[in-house]
Design a protein around this motif. Structure first.
Motif, short mmCIF file in Angstrom:
data_model
loop_
_atom_site.label_atom_id
_atom_site.label_comp_id
_atom_site.label_asym_id
_atom_site.label_seq_id
_atom_site.Cartn_x
_atom_site.Cartn_y
_atom_site.Cartn_z
N PHE A 1 60.87 8.57 56.92
CA PHE A 1 61.48 7.53 56.09
C PHE A 1 60.48 6.44 55.71
O PHE A 1 59.80 5.89 56.58
CB PHE A 1 62.62 6.82 56.85
CG PHE A 1 63.88 7.62 56.94
CD1 PHE A 1 63.99 8.87 56.36
CD2 PHE A 1 64.98 7.10 57.61
CE1 PHE A 1 65.17 9.58 56.46
CE2 PHE A 1 66.15 7.80 57.71
CZ PHE A 1 66.25 9.05 57.13
N SER A 2 60.40 6.14 54.44
CA SER A 2 59.72 4.92 54.01
C SER A 2 60.18 4.62 52.59
O SER A 2 60.57 5.53 51.86
CB SER A 2 58.19 5.10 54.04
OG SER A 2 57.78 5.89 52.95
N GLU A 3 60.14 3.37 52.23
CA GLU A 3 60.58 2.99 50.89
C GLU A 3 59.78 3.74 49.84
O GLU A 3 60.32 4.24 48.86
CB GLU A 3 60.40 1.47 50.70
CG GLU A 3 61.74 0.75 50.55
CD GLU A 3 61.58 -0.75 50.40
OE1 GLU A 3 61.17 -1.17 49.30
OE2 GLU A 3 61.89 -1.48 51.36
N GLY B 1 72.25 10.39 54.10
CA GLY B 1 72.25 9.41 53.02
C GLY B 1 71.73 10.04 51.74
O GLY B 1 70.85 10.91 51.80
N ILE B 2 72.28 9.62 50.61
CA ILE B 2 71.78 10.11 49.33
C ILE B 2 71.20 8.93 48.58
O ILE B 2 71.90 7.97 48.27
CB ILE B 2 72.89 10.76 48.50
CG1 ILE B 2 73.49 11.93 49.30
CG2 ILE B 2 72.35 11.25 47.16
CD1 ILE B 2 74.70 12.51 48.66
N ALA B 3 69.89 9.01 48.30
CA ALA B 3 69.22 7.93 47.59
C ALA B 3 68.92 8.37 46.17
O ALA B 3 68.97 9.56 45.86
CB ALA B 3 67.94 7.55 48.32
N GLY B 4 68.61 7.42 45.34
CA GLY B 4 68.26 7.74 43.95
C GLY B 4 68.51 6.53 43.09
O GLY B 4 69.14 5.56 43.51
N LEU B 5 68.00 6.57 41.86
CA LEU B 5 68.22 5.46 40.95
C LEU B 5 69.64 5.50 40.42
O LEU B 5 70.31 6.53 40.48
CB LEU B 5 67.25 5.56 39.77
CG LEU B 5 65.76 5.54 40.11
CD1 LEU B 5 64.95 5.68 38.83
CD2 LEU B 5 65.40 4.25 40.84
N VAL B 6 70.07 4.38 39.86
CA VAL B 6 71.36 4.36 39.18
C VAL B 6 71.30 5.39 38.05
O VAL B 6 70.31 5.47 37.33
CB VAL B 6 71.62 2.96 38.59
CG1 VAL B 6 72.84 2.98 37.69
CG2 VAL B 6 71.78 1.95 39.70
N GLY B 7 72.33 6.22 37.94
CA GLY B 7 72.33 7.22 36.88
C GLY B 7 71.69 8.54 37.29
O GLY B 7 71.53 9.43 36.47
N ALA B 8 71.31 8.67 38.56
CA ALA B 8 70.67 9.91 39.00
C ALA B 8 71.69 11.01 39.25
O ALA B 8 71.33 12.15 39.51
CB ALA B 8 69.85 9.66 40.26
N ILE C 1 70.15 2.94 53.69
CA ILE C 1 69.89 4.38 53.79
C ILE C 1 69.01 4.67 55.00
O ILE C 1 69.31 5.53 55.82
CB ILE C 1 69.17 4.87 52.50
CG1 ILE C 1 70.13 4.86 51.31
CG2 ILE C 1 68.54 6.23 52.73
CD1 ILE C 1 70.65 6.20 50.91
N MET C 2 67.91 3.90 55.10
CA MET C 2 66.97 4.19 56.18
C MET C 2 67.53 3.78 57.53
O MET C 2 67.21 4.37 58.54
CB MET C 2 65.64 3.50 55.90
CG MET C 2 64.95 4.08 54.67
SD MET C 2 63.26 3.57 54.51
CE MET C 2 63.46 1.85 54.06
N GLY C 3 68.39 2.78 57.52
CA GLY C 3 68.97 2.30 58.78
C GLY C 3 70.03 3.24 59.33
O GLY C 3 70.16 3.41 60.54
N MET C 4 70.82 3.84 58.43
CA MET C 4 71.99 4.58 58.90
C MET C 4 71.81 6.09 58.93
O MET C 4 72.48 6.78 59.69
CB MET C 4 73.20 4.25 58.00
CG MET C 4 73.81 2.89 58.23
SD MET C 4 74.22 2.59 59.96
CE MET C 4 75.51 3.80 60.23
#
Lengths: 487, 319
Positions: A475-477, A280-287, A451-454
């Protein structure tokens, strides 16, 4: 104070809101939460006059409100702050504040009043800046505050904020919360719409949960725990939604080396995904997450870098490397809305199955039949135009189109955006199935739960670069948000 | 079938109406003329419909008609080329023109309207230049060559199907096959509806767009050839003037949306026929002068697209 009763809104094929009630007291912060398509944004738009309800009425202090247009709603004291800010970047802060209702004398702008008034409202949201500053020089967080000042200058009694923090840094979020608390004290009510449950818990007096167009629950300050909110939103325990199995990971199936995109030419991206792995790729909008996927797939060819050893110059080339890509905006990029389900399903594999230049209609029909069954696509028939299907089924057609090519790498950009909860679950199951069959899956999502689930592994992006990597056990928020916002 | 229903009804109604008001309308000679003119304009319309299906437009058709219509007799009569060589050269030039349009639109990313507007000016200007603004024709010779346009397949003593119409049928069948039975046809519709999504599905959209402009220019050249063989006189300043607008009008009448992504070959041919019957009708009605033709065509076109839009809206509401 503000009260909506029995609000119903129908769109072709779906009922977006089914007789919803909502009450907001003076100086109260009410959060609306729910999955995509649950109806919260429709309600918000109706309150702000963007859309008209089919049934129901909206009152303020018992008086019926005219919310037939945005201007009417504003005059009644209801202002909406959009997620994508509606500001003119090239104008000054002051000009933005009074856009369309400039204080004037016989048609000439009254610059003195404009400046004085502007300063007054900017102070109210804690912005100590010169009103003549061009807006483009402010950070997104400050622009957000300008929007709020603008709402205040229309003497708003209720301010609706749609995902206000989606592109803000940690510090900016704190400032925003302080402003919200100030607004409360000034007697202004805030309707706060967000996906970020941690924020919702911090800021709101009351949380209203929507699911499938209905209000499914209300939680007071003490009751609004993370688990309670998610259970109401999803309608079941989350652990059931994300079902992953353990399986052996294979060799690296996707390798990206030294990738530089047009949007972020200064940072190189390197990553690998192994066969059977879900990343999974996380990040803010615009990252720069979508830009990265689009570069890997050759949609916006990267400036430099190698994907599977070559520089992908077009989607065709990426496809020949075994890549498939489900874009974020399925209506604009994923599907051809006026072609049929069958034609959309076969579009990518048409050439492979053709006899010379001629279409192979039997194969095309068989492919559609098989895919409709395998992915449980609900359609009245293969002849139906993709336009008339629900979001979830449309997304499954995009998946079907790629599966016909048996790709080794699946790239997904916000795979469940605008999809109902049932389809969401099915899409997760499909992602799990593809991985277990040895596909490498790389997906971008703004929903941390998802993200954390998959994911087996999470990569976090900020300002165009990869800023961190987390294994499942880490994993944690907080950990993800720290990597996404640290500076 | 659903798509051409409206225009087919229009044609039938106009046909019956014109038969009733003018007895000479049904004469074999007049019917042959209508078939021939339908064919000539129909070829141009089929060409432009490929471009329109991709969401583009070609304004240079009339000028290509002029270039080829003046160029072939000029090469044959003034420079002594054989008809075969002149025709080959004309089609090569048309292919080059189509490739150039495609290149400018897909690679340089210019707008089709601008590119083909420049083409409209350039090809006509060039023709007037090399032909020295003199009227071109075959004089009294080359009757065999001219049979390509003037010949006919006799059915009865008085009535025969004109050669151009037979050519239209052949071209129409090929166009239909291309659009409906090949992957390229599917690609054209797909990219006309949503170019970005088509490109993302691995379609070489640039190549397909270019193909459509080549088809359009080649059919314009075929039309130009037949027009000059039929009329035997091509004045560089006037030959083919406004033909692109007739072609576009026929395509739109026949169900092509200028937004791209829709259209049928049969509909377009019927659209071209409607225009010809209309023209004939104007001649038969006393108080409608033939110089008011554009008025009638314009009004009919407007009514047709408004009706189409209203029907579509109703269908959407029902769904």
């Amino acid at each position: 104070m503000l009260s909506a009763r029995g609000v119903t809104k129908r769109f072709p094929g779906v009922v977006a809101l089914k007789g919803v009630d909502l009450k907001v007291a003076r100086g109260e912060v009410v959060s609306l939460i729910g999955e995509n398509g649950a109806g919260k944004s429709t309600l918000m738009k109706i309150l702000a006059g963007v859309q008209k309800p089919d049934e129901g009425e909206i009152t303020m202090d018992g008086r019926r409100l005219d919310v037939s247009s945005v201007a009417a709603a504003q005059a009644e004291g209801v202002s909406l702050i959009h997620q994508e800010l509606n500001l003119a970047e090239n104008l000054s802060v002051a000009a933005n504040l009074f856009l369309g209702r400039e204080p004037n004398r016989f048609g000439f702008m009254d610059q003195k009043t404009i400046r004085l008034e502007a300063r007054k409202y900017l102070t109210k949201v804690g912005l100590e800046i010169d009103p003549e500053t061009p807006l483009s020089q402010l950070s997104l967080g400050k622009q957000q505050l300008v929007e709020i000042a603008k709402a205040l200058s229309t003497r708003a009694k209720v301010i609706i904020m749609d995902e206000p923090t989606s592109s803000l840094s940690h510090g900016e979020v704190e400032t925003l919360f302080e402003v919200v608390r100030d607004l409360k004290e000034q007697g202004v009510s805030v309707i706060y719409v967000s996906h970020r449950l941690a924020e919702v818990m911090t800021v709101s007096d009351r949380v209203v949960v929507f699911r499938d167009g209905e209000k499914v629950g209300e939680l007071g300050v003490g009751e609004a725990t993370h688990e309670a909110m998610v259970r109401l939103m999803v309608g079941r325990d989350v652990s059931q939604l994300y079902q992953r199995t353990e399986h052996e990971l294979g060799e690296p199936a996707l390798s990206v080396k030294g990738l530089r995109t047009e949007a972020n030419p200064d940072h190189e991206i390197n990553l690998q995904v192994r066969a059977g792995e879900v990343v999974g790729i996380a990040g803010l909008v615009g990252a720069g997450r979508s830009e990265m996927l689009e570069a890997i797939f050759g949609m916006t060819p990267p400036l430099a870098g190698k994907v599977q050893g070559v520089l992908p110059k077009s989607p065709r080339e990426a496809m020949s490397l075994g890549l498939a890509f489900v874009p974020e905006d399925r209506k604009k990029k994923g599907l051809i809305l006026d072609l049929t389900v069958e034609e959309n399903t076969s579009l990518a594999s048409l050439k492979m199955d053709a006899r010379g230049p001629f279409l192979n209609r039997e194969k095309e029909k068989r492919l559609c039949r098989e895919m409709t069954k395998a992915l449980a696509i609900k359609t009245p028939g293969p002849w139906q135009k993709a336009r008339f299907l629900s979001g979830g089924n449309q997304q499954k057609i995009v998946l079907a189109k790629w599966l016909a090519l048996s790709p080794t790498v699946l790239l997904l950009d916000e795979p469940t955006r605008g999809v109902d909860i049932g389809s969401k679950e099915e899409i997760y199951q499909l992602m799990e199935k593809f991985a277990s069959e040895g596909m490498a899956v790389l997906f971008v999502s703004s929903e941390l739960d998802e993200i954390m689930g998959m994911a087996d592994r999470v990569l976090v992006m900020r300002e165009g670069r990869l800023t961190g990597e987390l294994g499942r056990s880490d994993f944690s928020e907080e950990a993800i948000m720290n990597l996404a916002t640290q500076s | 079938m659903k798509q051409i229903f409206g225009i087919l009804i229009t044609l039938i109604v106009l046909y019956i109406f014109t038969t009733v008001i003018g007895e000479s309308f049904l004469s074999p000679f007049n019917q042959e003329q209508i078939l021939k003119r339908t064919a000539l304009y129909g070829l141009l319309a089929i060409g432009v419909s490929f471009v329109i299906i991709t969401g583009g437009i070609d304004l240079s058709i009339g000028s290509v008609v002029c270039l080829v219509g003046c160029g072939i007799p000029w090469l044959v009569m003034k420079h002594g080329w054989s008809p075969a060589a002149a025709v080959t050269a004309a089609f090569l030039v048309a292919i080059m023109i189509g490739l150039l349009h495609g290149f400018l639109i897909t690679k340089v990313k210019l707008q089709p309207f601008v590119v083909t507007l420049c083409g409209l000016l350039i090809y006509r200007g060039a023709t007037r230049g090399f032909a020295e603004d003199q009227t071109q024709g075959f004089g009294s010779g080359y009757l065999e060559f001219r049979k390509l346009a003037t010949g006919k397949l006799q059915i009865t003593d008085q009535f025969g199907i004109p050669m151009p119409f037979l050519l239209l049928v052949v071209v129409g069948v090929f166009a239909w096959l291309l659009l409906n039975k090949t992957i390229w046809g599917r690609y054209l519709f797909a990219l006309g509806n949503n170019e970005e999504a088509a490109r993302l599905s691995g379609i070489n959209t640039d190549r397909m767009v270019t193909l459509s402009y080549v088809i359009c220019s080649v059919l314009a050249a075929l039309g130009g050839l037949l027009f000059v063989l039929d009329g035997n006189s091509a004045q560089p300043g006037a030959f083919g003037n406004f033909y692109e607008l007739y072609a576009i009008a026929a395509a739109v009448l026949g169900g092509c949306s200028l937004r791209g992504g829709s259209g049928t070959v049969l509909g377009v041919i019927i659209g071209a026929a409607v225009m010809q019957v209309l023209k004939n009708m104007i001649n038969l009605i006393d108080w409608l002068k033939s110089h008011m033709e554009f008025l009638v065509v314009g009004v009919v076109l407007l009514v047709a697209v408004v009706a189409d839009e209203l029907v579509k809206r109703r269908v959407r509401r029902v769904k």
